[in-house]
Design a protein around this motif. Structure first.
Motif, PDB file in Angstrom:
ATOM      1  N   GLN A   8     -48.485  -0.983 -25.075  1.00 40.32           N
ATOM      2  CA  GLN A   8     -47.226  -1.636 -25.424  1.00 40.32           C
ATOM      3  C   GLN A   8     -46.304  -1.596 -24.206  1.00 40.32           C
ATOM      4  OE1 GLN A   8     -45.507  -0.438 -29.164  1.00 40.32           O
ATOM      5  NE2 GLN A   8     -43.431  -0.972 -28.539  1.00 40.32           N
ATOM      6  N   ILE A   9     -45.667  -2.747 -23.922  1.00 37.89           N
ATOM      7  CA  ILE A   9     -44.784  -2.847 -22.763  1.00 37.89           C
ATOM      8  C   ILE A   9     -43.382  -3.221 -23.234  1.00 37.89           C
ATOM      9  CG2 ILE A   9     -44.367  -3.975 -20.531  1.00 37.89           C
ATOM     10  CD1 ILE A   9     -47.053  -2.814 -20.399  1.00 37.89           C
ATOM     11  N   SER A  10     -42.376  -2.492 -22.762  1.00 38.43           N
ATOM     12  CA  SER A  10     -40.992  -2.820 -23.100  1.00 38.43           C
ATOM     13  C   SER A  10     -40.125  -2.708 -21.853  1.00 38.43           C
ATOM     14  CB  SER A  10     -40.441  -1.851 -24.157  1.00 38.43           C
ATOM     15  OG  SER A  10     -41.198  -1.916 -25.341  1.00 38.43           O
ATOM     16  N   VAL A  11     -39.004  -3.440 -21.866  1.00 40.00           N
ATOM     17  CA  VAL A  11     -37.998  -3.274 -20.818  1.00 40.00           C
ATOM     18  C   VAL A  11     -36.679  -2.866 -21.477  1.00 40.00           C
ATOM     19  CG1 VAL A  11     -38.977  -4.867 -19.124  1.00 40.00           C
ATOM     20  CG2 VAL A  11     -37.420  -5.739 -20.873  1.00 40.00           C
ATOM     21  N   GLY A  12     -35.875  -2.120 -20.738  1.00 36.82           N
ATOM     22  CA  GLY A  12     -34.622  -1.671 -21.334  1.00 36.82           C
ATOM     23  C   GLY A  12     -33.539  -1.434 -20.300  1.00 36.82           C
ATOM     24  N   ILE A  13     -32.308  -1.338 -20.820  1.00 38.30           N
ATOM     25  CA  ILE A  13     -31.183  -0.961 -19.966  1.00 38.30           C
ATOM     26  C   ILE A  13     -30.433   0.199 -20.623  1.00 38.30           C
ATOM     27  CG2 ILE A  13     -30.782  -3.217 -18.866  1.00 38.30           C
ATOM     28  CD1 ILE A  13     -28.457  -3.525 -20.969  1.00 38.30           C
ATOM     29  N   ALA A  59     -42.016   3.098 -24.400  1.00 38.28           N
ATOM     30  CA  ALA A  59     -42.095   1.676 -24.761  1.00 38.28           C
ATOM     31  C   ALA A  59     -41.877   1.458 -26.256  1.00 38.28           C
ATOM     32  CB  ALA A  59     -43.452   1.105 -24.343  1.00 38.28           C
ATOM     33  N   GLN A  60     -42.143   2.499 -27.073  1.00 41.89           N
ATOM     34  CA  GLN A  60     -41.914   2.355 -28.513  1.00 41.89           C
ATOM     35  C   GLN A  60     -40.436   2.132 -28.792  1.00 41.89           C
ATOM     36  OE1 GLN A  60     -43.875   4.786 -27.060  1.00 41.89           O
ATOM     37  NE2 GLN A  60     -44.595   6.117 -28.689  1.00 41.89           N
ATOM     38  N   TYR A  62     -35.099  -0.146 -16.882  1.00 42.72           N
ATOM     39  CA  TYR A  62     -36.434   0.469 -16.858  1.00 42.72           C
ATOM     40  C   TYR A  62     -37.470  -0.429 -17.510  1.00 42.72           C
ATOM     41  CZ  TYR A  62     -35.411   1.826 -21.708  1.00 42.72           C
ATOM     42  OH  TYR A  62     -35.083   1.809 -23.036  1.00 42.72           O
ATOM     43  N   ILE A  63     -38.705  -0.234 -17.085  1.00 47.82           N
ATOM     44  CA  ILE A  63     -39.847  -0.855 -17.737  1.00 47.82           C
ATOM     45  C   ILE A  63     -40.783   0.274 -18.148  1.00 47.82           C
ATOM     46  CG2 ILE A  63     -40.940  -1.329 -15.477  1.00 47.82           C
ATOM     47  CD1 ILE A  63     -42.216  -3.816 -16.929  1.00 47.82           C
ATOM     48  N   ALA A  64     -41.233   0.224 -19.404  1.00 45.24           N
ATOM     49  CA  ALA A  64     -42.033   1.328 -19.938  1.00 45.24           C
ATOM     50  C   ALA A  64     -43.317   0.800 -20.553  1.00 45.24           C
ATOM     51  CB  ALA A  64     -41.237   2.077 -21.002  1.00 45.24           C
ATOM     52  N   VAL A  85     -24.639   3.110 -23.680  1.00 50.10           N
ATOM     53  CA  VAL A  85     -25.076   2.038 -24.574  1.00 50.10           C
ATOM     54  C   VAL A  85     -26.422   1.543 -24.055  1.00 50.10           C
ATOM     55  CG1 VAL A  85     -24.568  -0.261 -25.475  1.00 50.10           C
ATOM     56  CG2 VAL A  85     -22.709   1.356 -25.080  1.00 50.10           C
ATOM     57  N   GLY A  86     -27.402   1.475 -24.935  1.00 45.66           N
ATOM     58  CA  GLY A  86     -28.742   1.081 -24.499  1.00 45.66           C
ATOM     59  C   GLY A  86     -29.288  -0.088 -25.289  1.00 45.66           C
ATOM     60  N   ALA A  87     -30.200  -0.810 -24.659  1.00 45.19           N
ATOM     61  CA  ALA A  87     -30.931  -1.877 -25.352  1.00 45.19           C
ATOM     62  C   ALA A  87     -32.346  -1.912 -24.801  1.00 45.19           C
ATOM     63  CB  ALA A  87     -30.251  -3.227 -25.153  1.00 45.19           C
ATOM     64  N   LYS A  88     -33.291  -2.180 -25.677  1.00 42.41           N
ATOM     65  CA  LYS A  88     -34.700  -2.219 -25.271  1.00 42.41           C
ATOM     66  C   LYS A  88     -35.374  -3.379 -25.994  1.00 42.41           C
ATOM     67  CE  LYS A  88     -36.877   1.822 -25.553  1.00 42.41           C
ATOM     68  NZ  LYS A  88     -37.653   2.895 -26.234  1.00 42.41           N
ATOM     69  N   VAL A  89     -36.237  -4.087 -25.294  1.00 43.85           N
ATOM     70  CA  VAL A  89     -36.961  -5.210 -25.894  1.00 43.85           C
ATOM     71  C   VAL A  89     -38.458  -4.990 -25.717  1.00 43.85           C
ATOM     72  CG1 VAL A  89     -37.364  -7.710 -25.828  1.00 43.85           C
ATOM     73  CG2 VAL A  89     -35.069  -6.795 -25.401  1.00 43.85           C
ATOM     74  N   ARG A  90     -39.193  -5.117 -26.813  1.00 43.51           N
ATOM     75  CA  ARG A  90     -40.654  -5.020 -26.725  1.00 43.51           C
ATOM     76  C   ARG A  90     -41.200  -6.355 -26.246  1.00 43.51           C
ATOM     77  NH1 ARG A  90     -44.915  -6.354 -30.044  1.00 43.51           N
ATOM     78  NH2 ARG A  90     -43.505  -7.023 -31.695  1.00 43.51           N
ATOM     79  N   LEU A  91     -41.885  -6.323 -25.112  1.00 47.43           N
ATOM     80  CA  LEU A  91     -42.421  -7.556 -24.540  1.00 47.43           C
ATOM     81  C   LEU A  91     -43.830  -7.841 -25.027  1.00 47.43           C
ATOM     82  CD1 LEU A  91     -41.380  -7.337 -20.772  1.00 47.43           C
ATOM     83  CD2 LEU A  91     -40.196  -8.478 -22.649  1.00 47.43           C
TER      84      LEU A  91
END
Lengths: 143, 289
Positions: B139-144, B59-60, B169-171, B122-128
């Motif tokens: 900490q919760i994040s989602v990513g592709i 999630a970081q 993914y959700i982490a 190619v990846g992207a992650k957002v901290r929710l």
């Protein structure tokens, strides 16, 4: 597969031996920090770190250092189950209007770790003090 | 064919050299870098480019950027098991500890066929929500991770449906200060929606197979500010009916400062393309700006 089992065994042995070490001495966190003298030394070194820090010194430029020092010593003493009661203002009131940024709060934690290192506070004791202080961040930043 | 293969290898060597130079530059000069997190807490770089452990995205977000900072990082990793080797290099950017973008180039050496499989991600992650260290809840994040396999022949021969696909993914991650006998304890649990075969290196999907949710998890103990030891698990699909196994590793990561980290691990990748018992070593270096 055997290698992984051995490695896991090493990890767990290390952890369990740590557990038995820490249960041997049933000191309070206050005592582990070196009591009154220990906390005074940590706070003095922290103030010294802040005084030499370009990033966050400006938050303290107008502060009454004697008052700040007494308040912090009392706070650390109380929060580590020492024989003190914190009589200062609450964290929200103190920091309202200061607009402390997350970056700067986290930097202060690095300075506190430096101050504890300078006083040879063991790693595990440092973490326990940090664990007590961390919940206060929400009352301090962006106010 | 041999010539182009040779050229590619030279290119890869060149890229490794450039990245290694960058990392050395960071270590040896006092570049003012993002430093708004506690040492070691961003984790390292996983083999698909996201910040994480070695094989699991966490999630970081990558690097030491806090909410007022932007950070960049670059890494190279090598995984060497009995009949295969993975070389991957990538870069990551973290914008205000809210959004992470990443790019990774993988080169997978198949020793028995004397060939290399190549994939770009190619990846992207957002901290929710939350902060690994400071918030009460994890900490919760989602990513592709959007994956493009460049060498699809083997994947299609084995029965894969596609040569390009996107994992979601959700982490969730949490660092518990002083939780284990005074030592800091970190855990991460991720759920990944995927149909990637061996991360995508053997294509995506298979006859009659759909995407599924799979579990990935990591745990680590920080023995000091500078050393973390831990282990990881990654559940895998078996779309090609080749007995694809779950992945495991046990790692040691070293964080001498906020500019560089070095991770070594023992990995168990199980069966790859029906060749069993693929175990070996992983080594990774990440440089942070």
């Amino acid at each position: 597969m055997n290698t992984i089992k051995i490695l896991i065994a090493i990890v767990f042995c290390t952890l369990t031996s740590c557990v038995s070490l820490s249960t041997d001495n049933k000191q309070t966190l206050y005592q582990e920090l070196g009591g009154e003298t220990g906390i005074e030394n940590i706070v003095d070194d922290l103030i010294n770190e802040i005084g030499n820090d370009q990033q966050i010194f400006h938050y303290f430029a107008k502060a009454d250092i004697t008052h700040f020092r007494q308040g912090l010593i009392e706070h650390f003493c109380a929060i580590s189950n020492g024989p003190c009661e914190y009589t200062g203002d609450n964290m929200i009131d103190i920091h309202t209007g200061m607009n402390v940024k997350e970056t700067d709060f986290n930097h202060l934690v690095d300075l506190l770790i430096n101050a504890m290192d300078q006083n040879n506070v063991p790693h595990s004791v440092q973490n326990q003090l940090l664990a007590k202080l961390v919940p206060l961040r929400k009352d301090i930043i962006y106010r | 064919m041999n010539l182009s293969n040779g050229c590619n290898k030279e290119m890869l060597k060149l890229k490794h050299l450039i990245l290694a130079s960058l990392i050395l530059l960071v270590v040896h000069t006092n570049v003012r870098s993002a430093d708004g997190k506690l040492l070691a807490t961003p984790g390292v770089s996983q083999v698909e480019g996201s910040a994480g452990g070695g094989i699991v995205p966490w999630a970081q977000l990558a690097g030491y950027a806090s909410r007022e900072q932007i950070s960049g990082s670059g890494y190279c990793s090598k995984v060497s098991v009995d009949d295969f080797a993975l070389n991957v290099c990538g870069v990551q950017a973290n914008f205000f500890d809210r959004v992470e973008v990443s790019y990774a180039k993988q080169s997978f050496e198949v020793k028995p066929l004397n060939t290399d499989l190549k994939q770009d991600i190619v990846g992207a992650k957002v901290r929710l929500y939350g902060d690994l260290v400071y918030s009460k809840w994890p900490q919760i994040s989602v990513g592709i991770q959007h994956k493009s396999l460049k060498t699809e022949t083997i994947a299609f021969a084995l029965g894969a449906n596609k040569k390009s696909d996107t994992d979601f993914y959700i982490a969730s991650s949490k660092l518990h200060l002083g939780a284990v006998a005074g030592y800091n304890w970190l855990w991460n649990v991720s759920l990944r929606h995927t149909q990637a075969n061996q991360m995508g290196l053997l294509g995506f999907g298979g006859e009659g197979k759909n995407k599924q949710w799979l579990l990935e998890a990591s745990t680590a103990v920080l023995m000091s500010r500078h050393i973390a030891i831990g282990m990881e698990f990654r559940e895998k699909p078996d779309n090609l009916n080749l007995g694809e196994d779950h992945w495991r590793d046990v790692f040691v990561a070293w964080f001498p400062n906020k500019s560089v980290s070095v991770t070594a691990a023992w990995v168990d990748l199980g069966s790859i393309a029906a060749i069993n018992d693929q175990t070996g070593w992983y080594l990774s270096v990440t440089g942070y700006l």
